[in-house]
Scaffold this active site. Structure first.
Site, mmCIF file in Angstrom:
data_model
loop_
_atom_site.group_PDB
_atom_site.id
_atom_site.type_symbol
_atom_site.label_atom_id
_atom_site.label_comp_id
_atom_site.label_asym_id
_atom_site.label_seq_id
_atom_site.Cartn_x
_atom_site.Cartn_y
_atom_site.Cartn_z
ATOM 1 N N ASP A 1 40.566 37.020 47.200
ATOM 2 C CA ASP A 1 40.476 38.402 47.478
ATOM 3 C C ASP A 1 41.949 38.988 47.447
ATOM 4 O O ASP A 1 42.813 38.107 47.941
ATOM 5 C CB ASP A 1 40.116 38.685 49.047
ATOM 6 C CG ASP A 1 40.138 40.311 49.322
ATOM 7 O OD1 ASP A 1 39.272 40.794 49.036
ATOM 8 O OD2 ASP A 1 40.997 40.728 50.191
ATOM 9 N N ASN B 1 45.588 51.089 46.413
ATOM 10 C CA ASN B 1 44.933 52.194 45.688
ATOM 11 C C ASN B 1 45.251 53.353 46.276
ATOM 12 O O ASN B 1 45.507 54.510 45.456
ATOM 13 C CB ASN B 1 43.321 51.889 45.683
ATOM 14 C CG ASN B 1 42.785 51.175 44.551
ATOM 15 O OD1 ASN B 1 43.391 50.947 43.882
ATOM 16 N ND2 ASN B 1 41.705 50.624 44.954
ATOM 17 N N ASP C 1 42.951 49.991 39.186
ATOM 18 C CA ASP C 1 42.148 49.162 38.373
ATOM 19 C C ASP C 1 43.021 48.282 37.409
ATOM 20 O O ASP C 1 42.597 47.292 37.092
ATOM 21 C CB ASP C 1 41.351 50.363 37.465
ATOM 22 C CG ASP C 1 40.251 50.883 38.274
ATOM 23 O OD1 ASP C 1 39.990 50.123 39.577
ATOM 24 O OD2 ASP C 1 39.653 51.985 37.803
ATOM 25 N N GLU D 1 37.459 44.035 45.163
ATOM 26 C CA GLU D 1 38.785 43.306 44.671
ATOM 27 C C GLU D 1 38.319 41.842 44.965
ATOM 28 O O GLU D 1 39.286 40.954 45.063
ATOM 29 C CB GLU D 1 39.935 43.757 45.490
ATOM 30 C CG GLU D 1 39.890 43.434 47.067
ATOM 31 C CD GLU D 1 39.107 44.647 47.892
ATOM 32 O OE1 GLU D 1 39.394 44.519 49.098
ATOM 33 O OE2 GLU D 1 38.391 45.172 47.301
#
Length: 581
Positions: A443, A451, A460, A488
């Site tokens: 993770d 973000n 991204d 993620e």
């Protein structure tokens, strides 16, 4: 013949020997039995010193007729009658030579024996010829009745005409064809009395040609009957001559072939249609006999094989065709002994079934072979190049769709669906005694904050960079699987990997991501880091897919709780050995 008569003063003779011989000659044993018994009986009743001589002579005369009857088997001819007549003479006169003293022979021979011998011979000859002629007459009468019955029962027309074309004989079938009612109504009439003038003139011209050449002719004649029906006849005309060899007329045999001509016309039309269909076929067609020699082909067959079209002809052996195709570069080159290749190729093409072959120019040809009733082969050749290309494109598309269906669009890793299928397969094949596979749940730490800080497009790009680095590191492990598990999270499956190896890989992953130095102001680390949880099948109570996923997930949460940027195992006893990367 059996009654005695005075042949000479004091000499009584009879012609019983003639009766006995001709009875045996013409009637056989049954007819000769009665005269033989009567002759023997009368001679015995007469008695006398000549009895011992007469009985053998009676037997001899009867035997001569029976012997001739046995070998002739039919109506005797002149020579046979003459021989039997001489036997009668011998039977009738032999007794004189036995009973008459030798010194009296000069007197008896010219006065008695010679005239009696002549009488016996003439009587036997006349009687035999008379009976023979009567038998011939009866035979001719019987044959005439038989021939007449055959001619009248004959379904074909049979008739005779004189030199002027007038009927002199005809059977009922001829009368039916001419619509004359009976055969008698034809006698003395010509074709002009029954057919249109033009038709009759054509028929008469054929007859005149026959009489002029004097040779039989076989022709087909077409005419329209009185009822308007078009009729075809197969006609045989032959001249017949008198005893001097001069023609006196002609004999005609007609067989109606209207149905045959109609069938021939229909067959010809069908063959034309078939030829047109074969010529316009999109596929090539060829037939080979049981020995492999070509017996038929259409034009399309030659168009499919332009380099060897000149050898693909009737009578050419398939093996010679294949050899020419290889030598001229029409078929794609193959390695090995050429004779063996030709033999195997010919056997495959002539055997029932479907076969595909690629030519040197890149075209694909399919040969569909079916065996004929005669043991040959009927082969349909189709150009399947377009369909093969379409098939290849479809296969490529399907592979791409399959990849797309199993690939995450952002990271290029496998998606969740592919991950689940791969994990199911590995778990089902894992041994209960060998460690593995190991599952690593990865993770990206505080990715939501990343973000929020840099925006989703940058997020991204960051996630894609991390995924690529993980894939590069894990690629060195055979059959390993890297997938985007969700958001993620990245999942890694390493087959046949124990806990120690899994911990080593996990620490390497943490270090490699950290070394990428991706700025992350939203994290206390100041850069992008990952947390890793690991679980290994058949270790720490992990026995199935659910256990493996749950254990790895718990280990991941433990890593996050421990401050992130670290590795945790599903086995708490391993935590002391885990060193922060």
């Amino acid at each position: 013949m059996s009654l005695p008569f005075q042949f000479h003063p004091g000499v009584l003779l009879d012609l019983r020997y003639t009766l006995l011989a001709i009875s045996g000659l013409f009637g056989g044993p049954v007819a000769a039995a009665a005269p033989f018994v009567v002759a023997v009986g009368r001679r015995v009743m007469s008695g006398g010193t000549g009895l011992s001589v007469a009985l053998p002579l009676i037997f001899m005369a009867t035997a001569s007729g029976l012997i001739a009857h046995r070998f002739i088997r039919g109506i005797p001819d002149g020579r046979s009658i003459c021989v039997v007549s001489l036997a009668v003479v011998f039977s009738g006169t032999a007794g004189f030579f036995v009973k008459v003293p030798f010194d009296q022979w000069p007197v008896v021979m010219p006065s008695v024996v010679a005239p009696f011998a002549l009488l016996l011979f003439v009587s036997a000859m006349i009687s035999s010829f008379a009976i023979s002629q009567e038998l011939k007459r009866q035979e001719a009468t019987t044959l005439n009745r038989i021939y007449r019955a055959i001619i009248e029962a004959l379904p074909d027309c049979l008739n005779a005409k004189d030199l002027k074309g007038r009927f002199i004989a005809a059977n009922p079938a001829t009368a039916a064809l001419m619509s004359s009612g009976t055969a008698a109504n034809l006698i003395g009439k010509t074709d002009f009395d029954f057919f249109p003038q033009e038709t009759a003139r054509v028929f008469r011209a054929d007859e005149e040609a026959l009489l002029r050449d004097g040779k039989p002719i076989l022709i087909e004649q077409r005419f329209t009957r009185a009822d308007g029906v078009e009729t075809w006849l197969a006609t045989l005309k032959a001249p017949f001559d008198d005893d001097d060899g001069k023609p006196i007329g002609m004999i005609t045999h007609n067989r109606e072939i209207t149905d045959r001509k109609r069938l021939e016309s229909e067959l010809a039309q069908t063959q034309r249609h078939l030829a047109d269909a074969l010529a316009s076929m999109a596929d090539g067609l060829a037939m080979f006999d049981r020995k492999g020699a070509q017996v038929f082909n259409n034009a399309r067959y030659l168009e499919l094989f332009p380099l060897t079209a000149d050898v693909r002809s009737t009578g050419t052996c398939l093996r010679a065709i294949i050899r020419a195709a290889i030598e001229r570069g029409e078929e794609a080159p193959v390695g090995g002994d050429i004779d063996d290749i030709i033999e195997r190729s010919a056997a495959a093409i002539l055997s029932p079934g479907d076969r595909q072959m690629r030519l040197a120019d890149g075209r694909w040809i399919e040969a569909r072979t079916r065996v004929t009733e005669e043991g040959g082969s009927l082969i349909v050749f189709s150009d399947i190049t377009t369909s093969k290309r379409t098939e290849e494109e479809l296969r490529t598309l399907n592979e791409r769709l399959k990849v797309m269906a199993h690939t995450d669009g952002l990271t290029g890793l496998l998606n969740r669906r592919a991950f689940d299928e791969a994990l199911d397969d590995l778990v089902s094949r894992s041994s209960q005694t060998v460690a593995g596979p190991s599952l690593l749940m990865i993770d990206v730490d505080k990715f939501k904050a990343y973000n929020d800080t840099y925006g989703h497009p940058v997020g991204d790009a960051c996630l894609k960079r991390v995924a690529n680095r993980v894939a590069e590191i894990v690629a060195s492990y055979p059959r390993s699987i890297v997938a985007r598990y969700g958001g993620e999270e990245i999942a890694v499956i390493i087959p046949q990997c124990d806990k120690a190896a899994a911990l080593s890989v996990a620490r390497l992953l943490c270090a490699q991501v950290r070394s990428m130095e991706i700025e992350h102001v939203g994290s206390e680390k100041g850069r992008v880091t990952v947390s890793v949880g690991i679980a290994t099948m058949n270790a720490a109570g992990v026995r199935g897919k659910r256990d493996l996923l749950g254990s790895a997930d718990e280990a991941l949460y433990a890593a996050k709780a421990a401050g992130r940027d670290c590795v945790r195992s599903c086995d708490p006893s391993d935590d002391a050995a885990v060193v922060r990367a």
